[in-house]
Design a protein around this motif. Structure first.
Motif, PDB file in Angstrom:
ATOM      1  N   THR A 453       0.829  -1.207   0.000  1.00  0.00           N
ATOM      2  CA  THR A 453       0.000   0.000   0.000  1.00  0.00           C
ATOM      3  C   THR A 453       0.861   1.253   0.000  1.00  0.00           C
ATOM      4  OG1 THR A 453      -1.901  -1.069   1.033  1.00  0.00           O
ATOM      5  CG2 THR A 453      -1.700   1.306   1.342  1.00  0.00           C
ATOM      6  N   GLU A 454       1.971   1.233   0.716  1.00  0.00           N
ATOM      7  CA  GLU A 454       2.869   2.386   0.742  1.00  0.00           C
ATOM      8  C   GLU A 454       3.321   2.750  -0.671  1.00  0.00           C
ATOM      9  OE1 GLU A 454       6.616   3.651   3.475  1.00  0.00           O
ATOM     10  OE2 GLU A 454       6.835   1.755   2.388  1.00  0.00           O
ATOM     11  N   SER A 455       3.683   1.743  -1.445  1.00  0.00           N
ATOM     12  CA  SER A 455       4.117   1.993  -2.816  1.00  0.00           C
ATOM     13  C   SER A 455       2.948   2.434  -3.695  1.00  0.00           C
ATOM     14  CB  SER A 455       4.766   0.727  -3.398  1.00  0.00           C
ATOM     15  OG  SER A 455       5.191   0.942  -4.723  1.00  0.00           O
ATOM     16  N   LEU A 456       1.787   1.806  -3.527  1.00  0.00           N
ATOM     17  CA  LEU A 456       0.611   2.169  -4.327  1.00  0.00           C
ATOM     18  C   LEU A 456       0.207   3.617  -4.072  1.00  0.00           C
ATOM     19  CD1 LEU A 456      -1.578   1.288  -6.297  1.00  0.00           C
ATOM     20  CD2 LEU A 456      -2.910   0.448  -4.347  1.00  0.00           C
ATOM     21  N   LEU A 457       0.243   4.052  -2.812  1.00  0.00           N
ATOM     22  CA  LEU A 457      -0.105   5.429  -2.478  1.00  0.00           C
ATOM     23  C   LEU A 457       0.804   6.418  -3.194  1.00  0.00           C
ATOM     24  CD1 LEU A 457      -0.709   5.029   1.360  1.00  0.00           C
ATOM     25  CD2 LEU A 457      -2.443   5.695  -0.325  1.00  0.00           C
ATOM     26  N   GLN A 458       2.050   6.051  -3.352  1.00  0.00           N
ATOM     27  CA  GLN A 458       2.999   6.929  -4.031  1.00  0.00           C
ATOM     28  C   GLN A 458       2.704   7.014  -5.530  1.00  0.00           C
ATOM     29  OE1 GLN A 458       7.065   5.576  -3.836  1.00  0.00           O
ATOM     30  NE2 GLN A 458       7.741   6.998  -5.411  1.00  0.00           N
ATOM     31  N   HIS A 459       2.500   5.868  -6.163  1.00  0.00           N
ATOM     32  CA  HIS A 459       2.453   5.856  -7.625  1.00  0.00           C
ATOM     33  C   HIS A 459       1.109   6.279  -8.209  1.00  0.00           C
ATOM     34  CE1 HIS A 459       6.478   4.408  -8.091  1.00  0.00           C
ATOM     35  NE2 HIS A 459       6.265   3.385  -7.302  1.00  0.00           N
ATOM     36  N   ILE A 460       0.004   6.138  -7.476  1.00  0.00           N
ATOM     37  CA  ILE A 460      -1.272   6.582  -8.038  1.00  0.00           C
ATOM     38  C   ILE A 460      -1.345   8.110  -8.110  1.00  0.00           C
ATOM     39  CG2 ILE A 460      -2.564   4.534  -7.352  1.00  0.00           C
ATOM     40  CD1 ILE A 460      -3.698   6.106  -5.020  1.00  0.00           C
ATOM     41  N   GLN A 461      -0.450   8.792  -7.422  1.00  0.00           N
ATOM     42  CA  GLN A 461      -0.444  10.252  -7.460  1.00  0.00           C
ATOM     43  C   GLN A 461       0.405  10.810  -8.600  1.00  0.00           C
ATOM     44  OE1 GLN A 461      -2.190  12.432  -5.839  1.00  0.00           O
ATOM     45  NE2 GLN A 461      -3.196  11.096  -4.340  1.00  0.00           N
ATOM     46  N   LYS A 462       1.117   9.949  -9.311  1.00  0.00           N
ATOM     47  CA  LYS A 462       1.972  10.428 -10.398  1.00  0.00           C
ATOM     48  C   LYS A 462       1.127  10.748 -11.632  1.00  0.00           C
ATOM     49  CE  LYS A 462       6.269   8.208  -9.007  1.00  0.00           C
ATOM     50  NZ  LYS A 462       7.366   7.272  -9.357  1.00  0.00           N
ATOM     51  N   PRO A 463       1.325  11.915 -12.211  1.00  0.00           N
ATOM     52  CA  PRO A 463       0.507  12.297 -13.380  1.00  0.00           C
ATOM     53  C   PRO A 463       0.897  11.547 -14.635  1.00  0.00           C
ATOM     54  CG  PRO A 463       2.158  13.977 -12.934  1.00  0.00           C
ATOM     55  CD  PRO A 463       2.248  12.992 -11.804  1.00  0.00           C
ATOM     56  N   ASN A 464      -0.106  11.301 -15.470  1.00  0.00           N
ATOM     57  CA  ASN A 464       0.094  10.745 -16.815  1.00  0.00           C
ATOM     58  C   ASN A 464       0.717   9.352 -16.808  1.00  0.00           C
ATOM     59  OD1 ASN A 464      -0.866  13.202 -17.924  1.00  0.00           O
ATOM     60  ND2 ASN A 464       1.182  14.085 -17.691  1.00  0.00           N
ATOM     61  N   VAL A 465       0.466   8.582 -15.770  1.00  0.00           N
ATOM     62  CA  VAL A 465       0.924   7.192 -15.711  1.00  0.00           C
ATOM     63  C   VAL A 465      -0.311   6.302 -15.801  1.00  0.00           C
ATOM     64  CG1 VAL A 465       2.183   5.445 -14.413  1.00  0.00           C
ATOM     65  CG2 VAL A 465       2.884   7.843 -14.273  1.00  0.00           C
ATOM     66  N   SER A 466      -0.383   5.453 -16.809  1.00  0.00           N
ATOM     67  CA  SER A 466      -1.554   4.599 -16.995  1.00  0.00           C
ATOM     68  C   SER A 466      -1.681   3.621 -15.830  1.00  0.00           C
ATOM     69  CB  SER A 466      -1.446   3.824 -18.306  1.00  0.00           C
ATOM     70  OG  SER A 466      -0.412   2.855 -18.233  1.00  0.00           O
ATOM     71  N   ILE A 467      -2.878   3.075 -15.651  1.00  0.00           N
ATOM     72  CA  ILE A 467      -3.118   2.191 -14.523  1.00  0.00           C
ATOM     73  C   ILE A 467      -2.235   0.949 -14.568  1.00  0.00           C
ATOM     74  CG2 ILE A 467      -5.082   1.070 -15.690  1.00  0.00           C
ATOM     75  CD1 ILE A 467      -6.359   0.745 -12.901  1.00  0.00           C
ATOM     76  N   GLU A 468      -2.036   0.384 -15.777  1.00  0.00           N
ATOM     77  CA  GLU A 468      -1.156  -0.782 -15.869  1.00  0.00           C
ATOM     78  C   GLU A 468       0.270  -0.420 -15.483  1.00  0.00           C
ATOM     79  OE1 GLU A 468      -3.213   0.136 -18.288  1.00  0.00           O
ATOM     80  OE2 GLU A 468      -4.400  -1.579 -18.990  1.00  0.00           O
ATOM     81  N   SER A 469       0.718   0.771 -15.878  1.00  0.00           N
ATOM     82  CA  SER A 469       2.065   1.210 -15.531  1.00  0.00           C
ATOM     83  C   SER A 469       2.203   1.468 -14.038  1.00  0.00           C
ATOM     84  CB  SER A 469       2.428   2.472 -16.313  1.00  0.00           C
ATOM     85  OG  SER A 469       2.453   2.217 -17.701  1.00  0.00           O
ATOM     86  N   VAL A 470       1.147   1.981 -13.411  1.00  0.00           N
ATOM     87  CA  VAL A 470       1.173   2.187 -11.962  1.00  0.00           C
ATOM     88  C   VAL A 470       1.481   0.881 -11.242  1.00  0.00           C
ATOM     89  CG1 VAL A 470      -0.312   2.588  -9.953  1.00  0.00           C
ATOM     90  CG2 VAL A 470      -0.302   4.217 -11.844  1.00  0.00           C
ATOM     91  N   PHE A 471       0.780  -0.184 -11.631  1.00  0.00           N
ATOM     92  CA  PHE A 471       0.964  -1.445 -10.919  1.00  0.00           C
ATOM     93  C   PHE A 471       2.285  -2.122 -11.285  1.00  0.00           C
ATOM     94  CE2 PHE A 471      -3.569  -0.813 -10.218  1.00  0.00           C
ATOM     95  CZ  PHE A 471      -3.643  -1.114  -8.862  1.00  0.00           C
TER      96      PHE A 471
END
Length: 503
Positions: A453-471
């Motif tokens: 969750t710590e990592s997910l919280l960080q990456h979902i806030q990054k702009p212009n990153v698709s959902i597949e790329s987030v994960f």
């Protein structure tokens, strides 16, 4: 006391360098290679392959009845899950552990994943071969493994250790825009049109990354090596990109690709799409009849806040029993359908178990293993609500692949696939993300938030990153933080335009 010889003969150094061990030590007495006791898979046929590869690197290897004569050993094991790039293809992850007989914990550990439709033993043999002969990440992992062994045993007798010479340039990974696996004529192609395109990726190196340039211009890197330069395109057509990464010892690596018409148009269309977003966030940690978890409530609070900032309407509940859990899911489903939301998301942190091929969320009051199927809440109940709502995008995140609360610690090693989530096929338009791979478990974490969750919280806030790329970014982070012990996993059937948490 184990004895080691130190040799500086060029022929010996050449063989050790080929094995990515440059400490120059040759083990005496020899090493035994065995299948780890309790291994879930029969890897007997892999032993000769591993033994042969070690002998190629000038190790003296014993096997069978002579194994007792060895001064140290390498234990072989593997787990299986699904290939991150194609869930229909199995993956084996081979693990090698080097043991000093005088210590219960391994001296060094290395893992080698390999996706293949072959049998498990054949795929494991191929994984071992790639580990010993491959370049790039395989070479770095192999180097670190043997270097750690050399440091350990040399330190026991204060033998001198030669410094490791890094000869491999940094690893450059472009996450967005997507690049095809087989670029024509050595050039990778992405698609773009007049306008702005953000190139998102990461550069890593064991010797520390010194700098990254894009077409000769310096690019800003964050503390994890992530980069997000913006390229301004014109109507002149193709736009060549050259990324050059330098490490601290002077090695350089390059990645070339070309932005060609159409990608920017698709990105612009995605930006113009207005989504109506609803999320259900659940955190169960205050269990009364099974071990309590410290992080789920914190995880749920942080996730609810983050999703709110991303435009989600959030329904949050924590430490809920079965009745309250079912009620929250039903409310979520009704609102999702009646108010015509286009994006639905459910995040769950807490205990999760699998029984008879089905996945369950564990309410806080459940105490008996026999109560799982009757007292826990099936994951399919959530999926059914999402499917009926006919939303454009459904997202289900389960940070629930933690230790099975109904299995005693002494039994946990033998729990097999019962400890983690079963494989699930996502309905059309859905992405399901687990904190770890099918059949595996993950720890609750030691900080304020769980590792995943710590990592997910960080990456979902990054702009212009698709959902597949987030994960994909989350998976890379978690694997690095857990030394590949925890491998996040997703199943997706998303269609249509890309979904972005933040634009």
């Amino acid at each position: 006391m184990m004895r080691f010889r130190l040799s500086v003969l060029s022929v010996l150094m050449g063989s050790w360098l080929a094995c990515a061990t440059v400490f120059g030590a040759v083990a005496e007495p020899p090493v035994a290679v065995v299948v780890k006791t309790g291994s879930a898979h029969d890897l007997t046929s892999v032993l000769p392959v591993l033994q042969g590869l070690l002998r190629e690197r000038k190790f003296s290897v014993v096997a069978g009845s002579q194994a007792g004569e060895a001064g140290w050993r390498i234990e072989l094991s593997c787990l299986t899950d699904k290939c991150p790039l194609d869930a229909s293809v199995p993956r084996v992850i081979v693990k090698l552990e080097a043991f000093d007989p005088g210590q219960p914990e391994p001296v060094a550990v290395v893992r080698a994943p390999h996706c293949s439709v072959q049998s498990i033993d054949q795929a494991a043999s191929q994984a071992v071969t790639i580990l010993f002969k491959g370049r790039g990440a395989y070479e770095r992992d192999r180097e670190a493994f043997f270097r750690q062994i050399g440091f350990h045993f040399s330190g026991k007798q204060a033998a001198p250790v030669l410094a490791v010479r890094d000869t491999v340039g940094p690893q450059i990974d472009v996450i967005s825009p997507p690049l095809p696996e087989a670029p024509p004529r050595g050039m990778r192609l992405a698609r773009a049109k007049t306008g702005e395109v953000t190139i998102i990726g990461r550069v890593t190196d064991p010797s520390k990354v010194d700098r990254l340039t894009l077409n000769g211009q310096s690019v800003v890197l964050d503390e994890k090596g992530t980069f997000q330069p913006v390229v301004q395109l014109t109507d002149r057509g193709d736009y060549p990109i050259l990324l050059e990464a330098y490490d601290a010892v002077g090695n350089v690596s390059r990645l070339e690709f070309t932005l060609t018409p159409q990608m920017a148009q698709r990105i612009a269309a995605a930006k113009s799409t207005v989504d109506k977003r609803l999320a259900l966030v659940i955190g169960n940690g205050g269990y009364t009849g099974v071990p309590a978890l410290g992080n789920p409530v914190n995880d749920a609070d942080a996730m609810a806040s983050s999703l709110t900032s991303l435009g989600f309407r959030v329904i949050k509940c924590t430490n809920v029993d079965r009745i309250a859990l079912i009620s929250a899911i039903n409310t979520f489903g009704e609102v999702l359908s009646k108010e015509k939301y286009t994006v639905g998301m459910v995040y769950y942190a807490g205990h999760g178990v699998q029984r008879n091929g089905l996945n369950y969320l564990v309410p806080v009051e459940v105490t008996k293993q026999s109560d799982v199927e009757s007292e826990c809440v099936g994951l399919q109940h959530i999926l059914n609500k999402m499917e009926v709502a006919n939303t454009r995008v459904n997202i289900l995140v389960m940070d629930a692949c933690r230790n099975d609360p109904f299995v005693k610690p002494a039994q946990q090693r033998d729990a097999g696939n019962s400890g983690g989530p079963a494989s699930i096929k996502a309905p059309t338009g859905t992405l399901i993300a687990f904190a770890t791979a099918p059949g595996s478990t993950a720890a609750d974490g030691t900080g304020k938030n769980g590792t995943y969750t710590e990592s997910l919280l960080q990456h979902i806030q990054k702009p212009n990153v698709s959902i597949e790329s987030v994960f994909r970014l989350v998976r890379t982070d978690v694997m690095q933080k857990t030394n590949n012990e925890q491998i996040p996993w997703e199943s997706t059937s998303l269609t249509g335009d890309e979904f972005y948490f933040r634009r």
